[in-house]
Design a protein around this motif. Structure first.
Motif, PDB file in Angstrom:
ATOM      1  N   ILE A  71       0.866  -1.182   0.000  1.00 55.34           N
ATOM      2  CA  ILE A  71       0.000   0.000   0.000  1.00 55.34           C
ATOM      3  C   ILE A  71       0.898   1.226   0.000  1.00 55.34           C
ATOM      4  O   ILE A  71       1.765   1.375   0.851  1.00 55.34           O
ATOM      5  CB  ILE A  71      -0.920   0.030   1.231  1.00 55.34           C
ATOM      6  CG1 ILE A  71      -1.766  -1.242   1.290  1.00 55.34           C
ATOM      7  CG2 ILE A  71      -1.819   1.265   1.197  1.00 55.34           C
ATOM      8  CD1 ILE A  71      -2.566  -1.379   2.569  1.00 55.34           C
TER       9      ILE A  71
ATOM     10  N   LYS B 118       0.960   5.432  -0.186  1.00 53.59           N
ATOM     11  CA  LYS B 118       0.139   6.623   0.019  1.00 53.59           C
ATOM     12  C   LYS B 118       0.991   7.874  -0.162  1.00 53.59           C
ATOM     13  O   LYS B 118       1.978   8.075   0.539  1.00 53.59           O
ATOM     14  CB  LYS B 118      -0.468   6.632   1.424  1.00 53.59           C
ATOM     15  CG  LYS B 118      -1.343   5.430   1.740  1.00 53.59           C
ATOM     16  CD  LYS B 118      -1.818   5.461   3.187  1.00 53.59           C
ATOM     17  CE  LYS B 118      -2.651   4.224   3.527  1.00 53.59           C
ATOM     18  NZ  LYS B 118      -3.053   4.220   4.950  1.00 53.59           N
ATOM     19  N   TYR B 119       0.612   8.687  -1.132  1.00 50.23           N
ATOM     20  CA  TYR B 119       1.217  10.015  -1.304  1.00 50.23           C
ATOM     21  C   TYR B 119       0.074  10.923  -1.698  1.00 50.23           C
ATOM     22  O   TYR B 119      -0.942  10.948  -0.984  1.00 50.23           O
ATOM     23  CB  TYR B 119       2.395   9.981  -2.295  1.00 50.23           C
ATOM     24  CG  TYR B 119       2.120   9.272  -3.606  1.00 50.23           C
ATOM     25  CD1 TYR B 119       1.940   9.989  -4.781  1.00 50.23           C
ATOM     26  CD2 TYR B 119       2.061   7.887  -3.684  1.00 50.23           C
ATOM     27  CE1 TYR B 119       1.695   9.353  -5.994  1.00 50.23           C
ATOM     28  CE2 TYR B 119       1.828   7.244  -4.895  1.00 50.23           C
ATOM     29  CZ  TYR B 119       1.632   7.982  -6.040  1.00 50.23           C
ATOM     30  OH  TYR B 119       1.397   7.358  -7.231  1.00 50.23           O
TER      31      TYR B 119
ATOM     32  N   GLN C  40      -1.681  10.299  -4.076  1.00 48.53           N
ATOM     33  CA  GLN C  40      -2.576   9.251  -4.535  1.00 48.53           C
ATOM     34  C   GLN C  40      -2.376   8.020  -3.654  1.00 48.53           C
ATOM     35  O   GLN C  40      -1.468   7.980  -2.824  1.00 48.53           O
ATOM     36  CB  GLN C  40      -2.290   8.896  -5.997  1.00 48.53           C
ATOM     37  CG  GLN C  40      -2.387  10.058  -6.968  1.00 48.53           C
ATOM     38  CD  GLN C  40      -2.003   9.659  -8.383  1.00 48.53           C
ATOM     39  OE1 GLN C  40      -2.299   8.552  -8.824  1.00 48.53           O
ATOM     40  NE2 GLN C  40      -1.327  10.552  -9.078  1.00 48.53           N
ATOM     41  N   THR C  41      -3.214   7.018  -3.848  1.00 48.53           N
ATOM     42  CA  THR C  41      -3.056   5.756  -3.131  1.00 48.53           C
ATOM     43  C   THR C  41      -2.927   4.629  -4.145  1.00 48.53           C
ATOM     44  O   THR C  41      -3.702   4.546  -5.099  1.00 48.53           O
ATOM     45  CB  THR C  41      -4.247   5.473  -2.207  1.00 48.53           C
ATOM     46  OG1 THR C  41      -4.342   6.527  -1.237  1.00 48.53           O
ATOM     47  CG2 THR C  41      -4.078   4.144  -1.487  1.00 48.53           C
ATOM     48  N   GLU C  42      -1.930   3.786  -3.955  1.00 53.19           N
ATOM     49  CA  GLU C  42      -1.724   2.634  -4.830  1.00 53.19           C
ATOM     50  C   GLU C  42      -1.735   1.350  -4.008  1.00 53.19           C
ATOM     51  O   GLU C  42      -1.263   1.323  -2.865  1.00 53.19           O
ATOM     52  CB  GLU C  42      -0.377   2.729  -5.556  1.00 53.19           C
ATOM     53  CG  GLU C  42      -0.209   3.909  -6.491  1.00 53.19           C
ATOM     54  CD  GLU C  42       1.099   3.820  -7.266  1.00 53.19           C
ATOM     55  OE1 GLU C  42       1.411   2.711  -7.773  1.00 53.19           O
ATOM     56  OE2 GLU C  42       1.807   4.841  -7.360  1.00 53.19           O
ATOM     57  N   ARG C  43      -2.258   0.290  -4.589  1.00 49.50           N
ATOM     58  CA  ARG C  43      -2.193  -1.055  -4.019  1.00 49.50           C
ATOM     59  C   ARG C  43      -1.658  -1.982  -5.105  1.00 49.50           C
ATOM     60  O   ARG C  43      -2.297  -2.155  -6.135  1.00 49.50           O
ATOM     61  CB  ARG C  43      -3.572  -1.531  -3.546  1.00 49.50           C
ATOM     62  CG  ARG C  43      -4.078  -0.830  -2.288  1.00 49.50           C
ATOM     63  CD  ARG C  43      -5.486  -1.299  -1.938  1.00 49.50           C
ATOM     64  NE  ARG C  43      -5.957  -0.706  -0.712  1.00 49.50           N
ATOM     65  CZ  ARG C  43      -5.855  -1.253   0.492  1.00 49.50           C
ATOM     66  NH1 ARG C  43      -5.296  -2.444   0.610  1.00 49.50           N
ATOM     67  NH2 ARG C  43      -6.308  -0.642   1.568  1.00 49.50           N
TER      68      ARG C  43
ATOM     69  N   GLU D 242       3.733  -1.098   3.762  1.00 52.42           N
ATOM     70  CA  GLU D 242       2.951   0.122   3.616  1.00 52.42           C
ATOM     71  C   GLU D 242       3.908   1.307   3.685  1.00 52.42           C
ATOM     72  O   GLU D 242       4.714   1.414   4.615  1.00 52.42           O
ATOM     73  CB  GLU D 242       1.904   0.238   4.726  1.00 52.42           C
ATOM     74  CG  GLU D 242       0.990   1.444   4.592  1.00 52.42           C
ATOM     75  CD  GLU D 242      -0.111   1.465   5.651  1.00 52.42           C
ATOM     76  OE1 GLU D 242      -1.030   2.293   5.515  1.00 52.42           O
ATOM     77  OE2 GLU D 242      -0.044   0.663   6.604  1.00 52.42           O
TER      78      GLU D 242
ATOM     79  N   ALA E   7       4.091   5.590   3.315  1.00 51.96           N
ATOM     80  CA  ALA E   7       3.356   6.855   3.241  1.00 51.96           C
ATOM     81  C   ALA E   7       4.347   8.010   3.191  1.00 51.96           C
ATOM     82  O   ALA E   7       5.373   7.983   3.866  1.00 51.96           O
ATOM     83  CB  ALA E   7       2.426   7.013   4.443  1.00 51.96           C
TER      84      ALA E   7
END
Length: 341
Positions: A52, A54-55, A57-60, A87, A89
């Motif tokens: 995961i 997080k910046y 945007q969020t990517e998985r 994860e 961030a």
């Protein structure tokens, strides 16, 4: 959980001569200062079979190659971290695209954290070189080495960029009193404009590679101003340094029609009329922050605030890229100063 941080930076003279298209033939030189506005990276191990990210945007993702954020993707490939059970961030005190070197700070902070996951402990110079390799060699961005090195090293630092790619650096030899006055009298105002540094620098990079004489002469002049700025700062002559800022900005604007705009020019002129002794736009140009040297910060700030610009206070950061939680920094994590011969 590992938390790292890297400082953002301001350029004090010679900016633009750190691009490979220039220093490979002519050697670059500049003076930069890390400031206490930071990019933070948080890395956490999870039990999930995915990554995961997080910046803004969020990517998985389940595969490193599927990561859309290019710096994260290439940093994980370089360090050899798989995209599962992780994860990451990212948070920043100042948004990207504002001329304070955020991509270099992001990359060094991320690399510091990823190496810590593997109990790795690269030196500040190694960390900076890895970040440069990612941006310049792997991603082919038309950027220089200033941002990565000042983020990793910290302080108020002189850099010489040699034709073979080696970067030599050492602390500016200014007195403590001069550094205190410099820190107190430099002020930053956000113009409200953001831009991609690579887009602004691409024109410079292309013209330099094509041996455009006007561009090369301009960068020669900028390098000379960087050396003169170093001399003024080390001699404690901050008014001379302020005037060099003005000369630098006038010369820098000649590189590209996209370097400034009518509003920025108006704000610059306004600042010089109301307390600013010297000023320039920080970074590649086109937006971001106006920086002034002033001995009357109250008058200048009142004027610029009334004109709609926001002041961002700062102090110098002498720590560079570091782990702030999740691991115990060893002496090797501190910047190893390379002094000029």
């Amino acid at each position: 959980m590992i938390i790292t941080r890297s400082p953002l930076r301001i350029s004090l003279g010679g900016g633009g001569t750190d691009l490979p298209s220039y220093y490979r033939d002519h050697t670059g030189f500049l003076v930069a200062a890390a400031i206490d506005r930071h990019v933070h990276i948080v890395i956490n191990r999870t039990i999930l079979p995915e990554m995961i990210l997080k910046y803004s945007q969020t990517e998985r993702v389940t595969d490193v190659g599927a990561i859309q954020h290019p710096l994260v993707r290439e940093a994980m490939r370089l360090v050899g971290i798989p995209a599962d059970g992780l994860e990451i961030a990212a948070m920043a005190d100042i948004p990207a695209g504002t001329g304070l070197g955020s991509s270099g700070s992001f990359c060094t902070a991320l690399l510091r954290g990823l190496h810590a996951l593997r109990n790795g402990n690269p030196s500040a110079a190694e960390l900076a070189e890895q970040a440069c390799h990612i941006e310049i060699d792997r991603l082919r961005e038309p950027v220089g080495k200033q941002d990565q090195f000042i983020a990793a090293v910290g302080g108020v630092t002189c850099f010489r960029f040699h034709p073979d790619g080696h970067v030599e650096y050492w602390p500016l030899r200014a007195s403590s009193d001069t550094l205190r006055r410099l820190e107190r009298n430099l002020v930053l105002y956000f113009t409200g404009y953001t831009r991609s540094a690579s887009e602004v620098l691409r024109e410079q990079d292309t013209k330099t590679k094509a041996a455009d004489q006007s561009m090369i002469d301009n960068l020669h002049f900028i390098k000379d101003l960087g050396l003169k700025s170093k001399e003024a700062l080390e001699g404690g002559d901050l008014r001379a340094f302020a005037e060099l800022m003005n000369v630098h900005w006038r010369s820098k604007k000649k590189r590209s029609g996209n370097m400034s705009n009518s509003r920025i020019d108006e704000w610059y002129d306004l600042g010089l009329k109301h307390g600013g002794l010297g000023g320039k736009l920080i970074g590649a140009g086109g937006g971001g922050f106006l920086m002034f040297y002033t001995e009357d910060a109250e008058q200048l700030t009142d004027t610029m605030t009334e004109a709609g610009l926001q002041q961002v206070p700062f102090r110098f950061d002498f720590e560079g890229t570091r782990i702030v939680s999740g691991a115990t920094p060893s002496p090797a994590l501190r910047p190893a100063v390379r002094r000029a011969a």
